[in-house]
Enzyme design. Structure first.
Site, short mmCIF file in Angstrom:
data_model
loop_
_atom_site.label_atom_id
_atom_site.label_comp_id
_atom_site.label_asym_id
_atom_site.label_seq_id
_atom_site.Cartn_x
_atom_site.Cartn_y
_atom_site.Cartn_z
N ASP A 10 0.87 -1.17 0.00
CA ASP A 10 0.00 0.00 0.00
C ASP A 10 0.91 1.23 0.00
O ASP A 10 2.14 1.12 -0.16
CB ASP A 10 -1.00 -0.03 1.17
CG ASP A 10 -0.38 0.28 2.53
OD1 ASP A 10 0.87 0.42 2.61
OD2 ASP A 10 -1.13 0.38 3.52
N HIS A 11 0.32 2.41 0.16
CA HIS A 11 1.11 3.65 0.11
C HIS A 11 2.22 3.66 1.17
O HIS A 11 3.30 4.21 0.93
CB HIS A 11 0.20 4.87 0.28
CG HIS A 11 -0.67 4.79 1.51
ND1 HIS A 11 -1.75 3.94 1.59
CD2 HIS A 11 -0.61 5.43 2.70
CE1 HIS A 11 -2.33 4.08 2.78
NE2 HIS A 11 -1.64 4.97 3.47
N CYS A 65 3.11 -3.09 4.01
CA CYS A 65 2.27 -1.94 4.38
C CYS A 65 3.00 -1.22 5.51
O CYS A 65 4.18 -1.47 5.74
CB CYS A 65 0.84 -2.35 4.74
SG CYS A 65 0.62 -3.29 6.26
N GLY A 66 2.32 -0.33 6.20
CA GLY A 66 3.00 0.44 7.24
C GLY A 66 3.56 -0.45 8.34
O GLY A 66 4.73 -0.35 8.71
N THR A 67 2.71 -1.32 8.85
CA THR A 67 3.14 -2.22 9.92
C THR A 67 3.43 -3.63 9.42
O THR A 67 4.06 -4.41 10.13
CB THR A 67 2.03 -2.36 10.98
OG1 THR A 67 0.86 -2.85 10.32
CG2 THR A 67 1.73 -1.02 11.65
N GLY A 68 2.90 -3.96 8.26
CA GLY A 68 2.96 -5.34 7.77
C GLY A 68 1.81 -6.18 8.31
O GLY A 68 1.60 -7.31 7.88
N ILE A 69 1.06 -5.62 9.25
CA ILE A 69 0.01 -6.40 9.91
C ILE A 69 -1.24 -6.50 9.05
O ILE A 69 -1.73 -7.60 8.76
CB ILE A 69 -0.34 -5.80 11.30
CG1 ILE A 69 0.88 -5.86 12.23
CG2 ILE A 69 -1.52 -6.55 11.92
CD1 ILE A 69 0.70 -5.12 13.55
N GLY A 70 -1.77 -5.35 8.65
CA GLY A 70 -3.03 -5.37 7.89
C GLY A 70 -2.93 -6.19 6.62
O GLY A 70 -3.80 -7.02 6.31
N HIS A 98 10.24 -23.88 8.61
CA HIS A 98 9.21 -24.59 9.37
C HIS A 98 7.80 -24.40 8.82
O HIS A 98 6.99 -25.32 8.90
CB HIS A 98 9.23 -24.13 10.84
CG HIS A 98 10.46 -24.57 11.57
ND1 HIS A 98 10.60 -24.44 12.93
CD2 HIS A 98 11.63 -25.13 11.12
CE1 HIS A 98 11.79 -24.91 13.31
NE2 HIS A 98 12.44 -25.32 12.22
N ARG A 132 8.59 -33.30 9.55
CA ARG A 132 7.48 -33.13 10.49
C ARG A 132 6.68 -31.86 10.21
O ARG A 132 5.49 -31.77 10.57
CB ARG A 132 7.99 -33.12 11.94
CG ARG A 132 8.84 -31.90 12.29
CD ARG A 132 9.53 -32.04 13.64
NE ARG A 132 10.21 -30.83 14.07
CZ ARG A 132 11.40 -30.44 13.61
NH1 ARG A 132 12.04 -31.16 12.70
NH2 ARG A 132 11.96 -29.33 14.06
N HIS A 133 7.32 -30.90 9.56
CA HIS A 133 6.62 -29.64 9.28
C HIS A 133 5.55 -29.79 8.21
O HIS A 133 4.59 -29.03 8.19
CB HIS A 133 7.63 -28.56 8.89
CG HIS A 133 8.68 -28.33 9.94
ND1 HIS A 133 8.38 -27.87 11.20
CD2 HIS A 133 10.01 -28.56 9.93
CE1 HIS A 133 9.49 -27.80 11.92
NE2 HIS A 133 10.50 -28.22 11.17
C1 RB5 Z 1 -2.03 2.85 6.29
O1 RB5 Z 1 -2.05 4.11 6.88
C2 RB5 Z 1 -1.74 1.78 7.33
O2 RB5 Z 1 -2.86 1.59 8.14
C3 RB5 Z 1 -1.34 0.49 6.65
O3 RB5 Z 1 -0.20 0.72 5.88
C4 RB5 Z 1 -0.99 -0.67 7.56
O4 RB5 Z 1 -0.07 -0.31 8.52
C5 RB5 Z 1 -2.12 -1.41 8.11
O5 RB5 Z 1 -1.97 -2.43 8.80
#
Ligand code: RB5
Length: 141
Positions: A10-11, A65-70, A98, A132-133
């Site tokens: 993303d951005h 993305c910003g955190t990699g989480i979303g 693994h 095993r994995h």
């Molecule tokens: C975008 O502002 C931000 O929310 C996205 O990059 C990401 O961090 C979401 O998990």
């Protein structure tokens, strides 16, 4: 033979995506966007990665993305994707060995550029250990 990877962001991940592509010219990149720092929605780019993996156009990819989480949450909604958010090289090595992770997720606002390069390097070089994995991965599909 050149290794082919899809890459999408993303951005928040646009600049790191450009840096990774430039750092690894030996990899053939299928760039699925986005193409600027203009605000976009990360699930749309996770969906492009899902399509690339599910159709067999690529075997592996990188999402940023910003955190990699979303973007990793969104990608992992596909049963064909095992996206691993890695913040260091140990995670990158172990998730290949693994979990047979087929997508590396990075957080551009969390992980520095040089660390991200090292993580990508280890992710693409490390093979799945199998054994095993295999059984554990089969239980997820
Ligand atoms: C975008 O502002 C931000 O929310 C996205 O990059 C990401 O961090 C979401 O998990």
């Amino acid at each position: 033979m050149k290794k082919t990877l899809a890459i999408a962001c993303d951005h928040g991940g646009y600049e790191l995506k450009a840096a990774i592509k430039a750092k690894f010219p030996e990899i053939e990149w299928k760039d699925l966007g986005c193409d600027s720092t203009e605000s976009v929605d990360y699930p749309d780019y996770a969906a492009k990665m899902i399509d690339a993996i599910e159709t067999g156009s690529v075997e592996q990819g990188i999402l940023i993305c910003g955190t990699g989480i979303g973007i990793s949450i969104a990608a992992n909604r596909s049963s064909k994707i095992r996206a691993a958010l890695c913040t260091d090289t140990t995670m990158a090595r172990l998730t290949r060995q693994h979990n047979d992770a087929n997508v590396l997720a990075l957080g551009a606002r969390i992980t520095g550029v040089e660390a991200a390069f090292d993580i990508v390097d280890i992710f693409v070089k490390t093979e799945f250990e199998g054994g095993r994995h295999e059984r554990r991965i089969a239980k997820m599909s």
